[in-house]
Each structure stands twice: as C-alpha cells, then as structure tokens.
Write a protein that holds these residues in place. Structure first.
Motif, PDB file in Angstrom:
ATOM      1  N   TRP A 113      31.788  48.636  48.871  1.00 22.96           N
ATOM      2  CA  TRP A 113      30.754  47.611  48.754  1.00 22.96           C
ATOM      3  C   TRP A 113      30.213  47.218  50.125  1.00 22.96           C
ATOM      4  N   ILE A 114      31.099  46.934  51.049  1.00 22.18           N
ATOM      5  CA  ILE A 114      30.650  46.430  52.347  1.00 22.18           C
ATOM      6  C   ILE A 114      29.876  47.498  53.121  1.00 22.18           C
ATOM      7  N   ILE A 141      35.082  44.396  42.289  1.00 23.59           N
ATOM      8  CA  ILE A 141      34.148  43.708  43.184  1.00 23.59           C
ATOM      9  C   ILE A 141      33.874  42.345  42.565  1.00 23.59           C
ATOM     10  N   LYS A 142      33.966  41.315  43.363  1.00 21.07           N
ATOM     11  CA  LYS A 142      33.728  39.955  42.874  1.00 21.07           C
ATOM     12  C   LYS A 142      32.250  39.759  42.523  1.00 21.07           C
ATOM     13  N   PRO A 143      31.965  38.934  41.522  1.00 21.07           N
ATOM     14  CA  PRO A 143      30.568  38.680  41.145  1.00 21.07           C
ATOM     15  C   PRO A 143      29.699  38.198  42.311  1.00 21.07           C
ATOM     16  N   GLY A 144      30.238  37.344  43.174  1.00 17.82           N
ATOM     17  CA  GLY A 144      29.473  36.856  44.314  1.00 17.82           C
ATOM     18  C   GLY A 144      29.111  37.965  45.290  1.00 17.82           C
ATOM     19  N   SER A 145      30.029  38.890  45.504  1.00 17.63           N
ATOM     20  CA  SER A 145      29.745  40.028  46.394  1.00 17.63           C
ATOM     21  C   SER A 145      28.704  40.948  45.779  1.00 17.63           C
ATOM     22  N   GLN A 170      26.505  33.105  37.689  1.00 17.10           N
ATOM     23  CA  GLN A 170      26.465  34.308  38.520  1.00 17.10           C
ATOM     24  C   GLN A 170      26.073  35.547  37.691  1.00 17.10           C
ATOM     25  N   GLU A 171      26.608  35.634  36.493  1.00 14.17           N
ATOM     26  CA  GLU A 171      26.322  36.774  35.620  1.00 14.17           C
ATOM     27  C   GLU A 171      24.841  36.837  35.257  1.00 14.17           C
ATOM     28  N   LYS A 172      24.211  35.678  35.060  1.00 18.11           N
ATOM     29  CA  LYS A 172      22.779  35.633  34.753  1.00 18.11           C
ATOM     30  C   LYS A 172      21.966  36.130  35.945  1.00 18.11           C
ATOM     31  N   LEU A 173      22.349  35.742  37.150  1.00 17.53           N
ATOM     32  CA  LEU A 173      21.684  36.214  38.353  1.00 17.53           C
ATOM     33  C   LEU A 173      21.800  37.737  38.460  1.00 17.53           C
ATOM     34  N   ILE A 174      22.989  38.257  38.252  1.00 20.14           N
ATOM     35  CA  ILE A 174      23.217  39.703  38.333  1.00 20.14           C
ATOM     36  C   ILE A 174      22.375  40.431  37.297  1.00 20.14           C
TER      37      ILE A 174
END
Length: 188
Positions: A113-114, A141-145, A170-174
């Motif tokens: 990810w990074i 991977i965390k939702p925020g990442s 967070q899920e809605k944003l993703i």
C-alpha cells in the motif's frame, strides 16, 4: 542540427526505457522468497527504505532550504528509490499475491500500500488497484489507509479533492471514490 536533435531524442528514449526495465537482480531477489521469514525481511526492508528517503528529504529541506540543490538531489534519490520499490512490489504481488497481516505481520502487509501510494503516477495505482482492494476487503489494509490511497488517486486524476457531505462512514467514502474513479468493474 536535425541529427543532433534526433540523437538527443534517441538517448532520452533509451534512458527512459532503461529506468523502467526490471533488472534480473530484482527478479531473482523476488523469486528467492521461498519462506515467510524471507518475505517479511524483504517487505520490511522496502518499508524501511521508503520511510528513510522521506525522512532524509525532510531533514535536507530543513537544513538547506526548500529550493536548494541538496533538496533537489534528495528528491531525485527518493524518486529513484520509489521506482525500484514499485518494481519489487509489483513483482512480489504477481508472484505471491498481497501479504496478509495474519501470516506476515502488519508492516509487511502495509508495504505494498505505502509503495503504491507513493508512486507518482496514475497507471501504477490503476494497475495495482485490485490487489489493494482485495487486501482492504480481507482486513489487511485499514479503511483509512485505503481511502487515503483513493483520495490521492482522485486528486491525481481529476485535479481536485473528493468530498462527501458529513456525516459519512469510511466505507461510503471508499465506495463513492471507487465509482467516481471508474474502478467498480475491478472489484468483482
């Protein structure tokens, strides 16, 4: 004069292609990861290099200034390091899939990810989206990442920040970013 220009263009093309080719050394390194301990060490080293060049860039900027030659050189080194790390990670993902937290630990699972997040182009984000999406769905991977990766992807692609009316999960944003980036087909 035309010959000189054609010659310079030819040299530039060769130089660009040379940097994008994956060395046999990197291929052998990735293919040799035949134990979980070797995979952890490989991914941890990439993570450490990624963070080290960024820390160095910050230190150089503080010491020598924003527009200094030293900072330009530190940026050049960071870009070179990012390119090499991306090649290693992409080969790793092709060979072994995305690392899991349960098997290899949090740092190893976060390294792809990074590295992909720090890549400077949309193509690498697009190419590796499915790996990162599946890792997010598996909890590696965390939702925020993952949303941070998608938000930067959006800024790179459209030149602006993606926003949703508050409050949102967070899920809605993703989900909204995946639709906006036209990546929905890659989630199936």
């Amino acid at each position: 004069m035309k010959k000189v220009i054609y010659y310079l263009i030819f040299i530039l093309i060769l130089a660009c292609n040379k940097e994008d080719k994956i060395s046999g050394e990197i291929i052998l390194e990735v293919k040799s990861l035949d134990t979980n301990n070797k995979k952890v060490a490989f991914l941890s080293e990439i993570h450490e290099q990624d963070q080290k060049v960024r820390k160095n860039l910050s230190e150089v900027e503080l010491e020598f200034g924003y527009d200094s030659d030293e900072k330009k050189e530190a940026i050049r080194k960071m870009i070179k390091n990012d390119r090499t790390n991306l090649q290693k990670i992409e080969l790793y993902l092709q060979e072994y899939g995305h690392p899991s937290i349960d098997t290899l630990g949090e740092i190893a699972a976060g390294t792809p990810w990074i590295v992909i997040h720090h890549s400077g182009n949309i193509e690498s984000r697009q190419r590796n989206f499915t790996y990162l999406y599946n890792a997010y769905k598996n909890g590696d991977i965390k939702p925020g990442s993952f949303s941070f990766y998608l938000e930067r992807f959006h800024r790179m692609k459209f030149g602006n920040r993606f926003t949703l009316p508050n409050p949102y999960r967070q899920e809605k944003l993703i989900d909204s970013l995946i639709k906006r980036l036209d990546l929905l087909e890659l989630t199936k």
